[in-house]
Design a protein around this motif. Sequence first.
Motif, PDB file in Angstrom:
ATOM      1  N   ALA A 117      -1.002  -0.561   7.916  1.00 22.41           N
ATOM      2  CA  ALA A 117      -0.510  -0.529   6.534  1.00 22.41           C
ATOM      3  C   ALA A 117       0.043   0.844   6.177  1.00 22.41           C
ATOM      4  O   ALA A 117       1.069   0.968   5.498  1.00 22.41           O
ATOM      5  CB  ALA A 117      -1.635  -0.922   5.572  1.00 22.41           C
ATOM      6  N   ASN A 118      -0.626   1.895   6.645  1.00 22.79           N
ATOM      7  CA  ASN A 118      -0.128   3.251   6.379  1.00 22.79           C
ATOM      8  C   ASN A 118       1.227   3.482   7.030  1.00 22.79           C
ATOM      9  O   ASN A 118       2.136   4.073   6.428  1.00 22.79           O
ATOM     10  CB  ASN A 118      -1.133   4.283   6.891  1.00 22.79           C
ATOM     11  CG  ASN A 118      -2.462   4.196   6.185  1.00 22.79           C
ATOM     12  OD1 ASN A 118      -2.591   3.496   5.185  1.00 22.79           O
ATOM     13  ND2 ASN A 118      -3.453   4.882   6.695  1.00 22.79           N
ATOM     14  N   ARG A 142       3.923   1.550   5.191  1.00 16.63           N
ATOM     15  CA  ARG A 142       4.242   2.187   3.912  1.00 16.63           C
ATOM     16  C   ARG A 142       5.194   3.369   4.115  1.00 16.63           C
ATOM     17  O   ARG A 142       6.217   3.491   3.426  1.00 16.63           O
ATOM     18  CB  ARG A 142       2.949   2.655   3.247  1.00 16.63           C
ATOM     19  CG  ARG A 142       3.155   3.373   1.920  1.00 16.63           C
ATOM     20  CD  ARG A 142       1.837   3.959   1.439  1.00 16.63           C
ATOM     21  NE  ARG A 142       2.015   4.656   0.185  1.00 16.63           N
ATOM     22  CZ  ARG A 142       1.875   4.104  -1.003  1.00 16.63           C
ATOM     23  NH1 ARG A 142       1.562   2.830  -1.095  1.00 16.63           N
ATOM     24  NH2 ARG A 142       2.049   4.795  -2.109  1.00 16.63           N
ATOM     25  N   SER A 143       4.880   4.228   5.077  1.00 20.86           N
ATOM     26  CA  SER A 143       5.738   5.383   5.328  1.00 20.86           C
ATOM     27  C   SER A 143       7.093   4.954   5.880  1.00 20.86           C
ATOM     28  O   SER A 143       8.134   5.492   5.487  1.00 20.86           O
ATOM     29  CB  SER A 143       5.048   6.341   6.308  1.00 20.86           C
ATOM     30  OG  SER A 143       3.815   6.783   5.789  1.00 20.86           O
ATOM     31  N   CYS A 163       8.691   2.085   5.453  1.00 14.88           N
ATOM     32  CA  CYS A 163       9.501   1.459   4.401  1.00 14.88           C
ATOM     33  C   CYS A 163      10.123   2.500   3.485  1.00 14.88           C
ATOM     34  O   CYS A 163      11.262   2.357   3.048  1.00 14.88           O
ATOM     35  CB  CYS A 163       8.644   0.472   3.602  1.00 14.88           C
ATOM     36  SG  CYS A 163       8.156  -0.992   4.518  1.00 14.88           S
ATOM     37  N   GLN A 164       9.380   3.574   3.215  1.00 14.93           N
ATOM     38  CA  GLN A 164       9.930   4.613   2.353  1.00 14.93           C
ATOM     39  C   GLN A 164      11.076   5.341   3.046  1.00 14.93           C
ATOM     40  O   GLN A 164      12.097   5.654   2.438  1.00 14.93           O
ATOM     41  CB  GLN A 164       8.828   5.593   1.959  1.00 14.93           C
ATOM     42  CG  GLN A 164       9.239   6.564   0.868  1.00 14.93           C
ATOM     43  CD  GLN A 164       8.074   7.401   0.393  1.00 14.93           C
ATOM     44  OE1 GLN A 164       7.001   7.343   0.970  1.00 14.93           O
ATOM     45  NE2 GLN A 164       8.287   8.191  -0.642  1.00 14.93           N
ATOM     46  N   THR A 212      -0.654   5.992  -9.140  1.00 14.30           N
ATOM     47  CA  THR A 212      -0.812   4.571  -9.434  1.00 14.30           C
ATOM     48  C   THR A 212      -1.391   4.313 -10.815  1.00 14.30           C
ATOM     49  O   THR A 212      -1.517   3.148 -11.206  1.00 14.30           O
ATOM     50  CB  THR A 212      -1.719   3.922  -8.384  1.00 14.30           C
ATOM     51  OG1 THR A 212      -2.976   4.599  -8.359  1.00 14.30           O
ATOM     52  CG2 THR A 212      -1.083   3.992  -7.007  1.00 14.30           C
ATOM     53  N   HIS A 236      -1.077  -0.743  -9.321  1.00 15.18           N
ATOM     54  CA  HIS A 236      -1.518  -1.543  -8.176  1.00 15.18           C
ATOM     55  C   HIS A 236      -1.654  -3.019  -8.522  1.00 15.18           C
ATOM     56  O   HIS A 236      -1.888  -3.834  -7.623  1.00 15.18           O
ATOM     57  CB  HIS A 236      -2.867  -1.027  -7.666  1.00 15.18           C
ATOM     58  CG  HIS A 236      -2.725   0.034  -6.619  1.00 15.18           C
ATOM     59  ND1 HIS A 236      -3.756   0.871  -6.255  1.00 15.18           N
ATOM     60  CD2 HIS A 236      -1.683   0.394  -5.845  1.00 15.18           C
ATOM     61  CE1 HIS A 236      -3.353   1.698  -5.319  1.00 15.18           C
ATOM     62  NE2 HIS A 236      -2.090   1.437  -5.051  1.00 15.18           N
ATOM     63  N   TYR A 272       2.348  10.350   3.896  1.00 17.94           N
ATOM     64  CA  TYR A 272       1.473   9.323   3.354  1.00 17.94           C
ATOM     65  C   TYR A 272       0.165   9.938   2.913  1.00 17.94           C
ATOM     66  O   TYR A 272      -0.364  10.826   3.553  1.00 17.94           O
ATOM     67  CB  TYR A 272       1.195   8.238   4.402  1.00 17.94           C
ATOM     68  CG  TYR A 272       0.154   7.253   3.956  1.00 17.94           C
ATOM     69  CD1 TYR A 272       0.476   6.245   3.067  1.00 17.94           C
ATOM     70  CD2 TYR A 272      -1.150   7.365   4.403  1.00 17.94           C
ATOM     71  CE1 TYR A 272      -0.478   5.347   2.643  1.00 17.94           C
ATOM     72  CE2 TYR A 272      -2.116   6.468   3.980  1.00 17.94           C
ATOM     73  CZ  TYR A 272      -1.760   5.460   3.109  1.00 17.94           C
ATOM     74  OH  TYR A 272      -2.716   4.571   2.681  1.00 17.94           O
ATOM     75  N   ASP A 287      -3.648   8.437   1.395  1.00 18.04           N
ATOM     76  CA  ASP A 287      -4.431   7.249   1.110  1.00 18.04           C
ATOM     77  C   ASP A 287      -4.768   7.212  -0.372  1.00 18.04           C
ATOM     78  O   ASP A 287      -5.362   8.117  -0.919  1.00 18.04           O
ATOM     79  CB  ASP A 287      -5.720   7.279   1.942  1.00 18.04           C
ATOM     80  CG  ASP A 287      -6.534   6.007   1.773  1.00 18.04           C
ATOM     81  OD1 ASP A 287      -5.967   5.049   1.226  1.00 18.04           O
ATOM     82  OD2 ASP A 287      -7.695   5.990   2.202  1.00 18.04           O
TER      83      ASP A 287
END
Length: 590
Positions: free
Chosen positions: A124-125, A128-129, A131-132, A245, A262, A323, A325
């Motif tokens: 997931a990390n 996320r990175s 996709c950015q 968030t 979120h 990234y 967390d």
Amino acid sequence: MDFQMANQRQSSRSMANKQKKRSSELLPLIDLDFSVSYSLLDLPPVNEYDMYIRNFGKMNTKQAYVQCNEDNLERDIQTEEVETLEKWTQHPGESALVSGGPISSQVMSVNGTLTPKINSQRLANFLRSACQVIAVLLEEDQVATQPRWKLRSRQTSLSISDSCFQLNTNQPFLHDRNISCLYVSQVWRQTLLSVHGLPKKPGVGLLKRKSIMCVWNIWQPSSPQKVLICDSEVICCCFSPSKTTLVFAGTVDGSLLVWDLHEDSRMHPHIMISETDWTFRVPTFSTDGILNSVNHTSPIIAVEPVSTSFCTDQNYGLSSLSYKDEMSEPPFQIASMDENGILNIWVVVELQKVDLAGSQTDLGLVPGGKVKLVHSSTMDLNNSLFPKDVRQRMPQTLTIKFLSSNPNNFIVGTNIGLVGHGTRHDLKVFPKLFKPRESGPRSISINAIDFFPFGKPLFLVGCSDGSIRLHQMTSEYPLMQWNDSTNGQPIIALQWALTRPAVFFVLDASSNIYIWDLLENDLLPVAKQNIPENVVTMALLGEPEKTNGLLGIVLAQESGEIDIQCVKKKWALPQPEELEKLHLILLQSF
């Protein structure tokens, strides 16, 4: 006669007589103690009923046994799984390949196939990175295919900047809306929050009487990342101190709002605008549901995050593509101040269980929401900060800032030229007031305050008469004061540069930007830039943890546009031993 034997017999008799005499003397003194007694057998007599049952109670009876599952006990144990790895080998080898098998990062399944080890959190990390990064690359490709936009960006760059670009505020729901506030995240320096007021022209639909807040990523300027709406006009806003968030906002009707970014987008209304499905997020929590006296009864003019953990060095955050967390966050509080000088401290609480039907006790919590505010304390700043002679002048609080190295301490700007100094626990502090060098009452408003971001207890003050003051937390009067730097124009915003300790930026009411470099000139600004459009507010963004000296000025115009000017390297790149040189300049001026 045997005299030797006779002598021994006489000695024996003499010794026996002595022992007999001693025993006769000790015997009356020695006696046994019978105070403690024990019963070896206690058998009470049997009564008539027990005797009858013993003799006749078991007649015509049958003995049977049942199992109550009492002996079926379970115990849980936990042992570490033994990792095994299968390899094959051939001897003697017929070729260069004499052995093989699965690699160490894989294990054999039961049927012999290879099963890779998957770390879902790490995956997931990475996604996320990644996709950015992909989104930023797509934005750059889009800009490259639009030469008109690039040409316009070059023409609108200022003399104090190397380049500039605009955030795409040309969205249908942002038309005819003025920008009232900008806020840059202290953790993700590329994340920007903009507040758009009520529309000038009455409209129809969901957004006709809604205030809008947009969350931007400056590396993806084509559209906002999130769009937030509320019923009341927003005056001030902020992010949480350690992640982006949670968004907080204070409104003109005295309510404090919270958005949890979120949350699932299906909890919020969707509108199809120009073939694009937009999600407009409603507040997760509002203090309007707190029906008691702790709520604000006047407009909230300042909202500030208050960290509960002390840190000596400010965390400037991560780069735009790194990234972090965000699953957990250290505890923190939110401070809200209204125009009557009432300061409320709220504790941010994240609920473990979500009630989709809504809470019967937390009336301000949206159904399905999991973040709420709990009131902690209240302070009347007019009574706690100012002495009696100052209270007679009826000061009005305008802005508040908390010291990053010690969040218990805060300073408050007023409309009489004074800056109050207090603590959350109402402790005694010195100095109680920060005053200008001129004595006597003055009707001057403190419009902007900014703490020094490089560890030292210094802060800048911008006033409505155009004066700028540089204070330290231990002195009542300023280290430096500049009275005529803006030709009497009120100061709207000022802020220290994030990459250089000796540089700060000032914006006045005539849309002039002033750059101060105290190493080059500590009497006058080193640069002045007039903005053709009317600029209503300013914010700075940058990446001080990097050595490229990236420093940008975010300008919000009255027309609703947001420009980002990349400051020239001579004011952005840190100088050798700049902090030590600034310290010497301040010592000479004191």
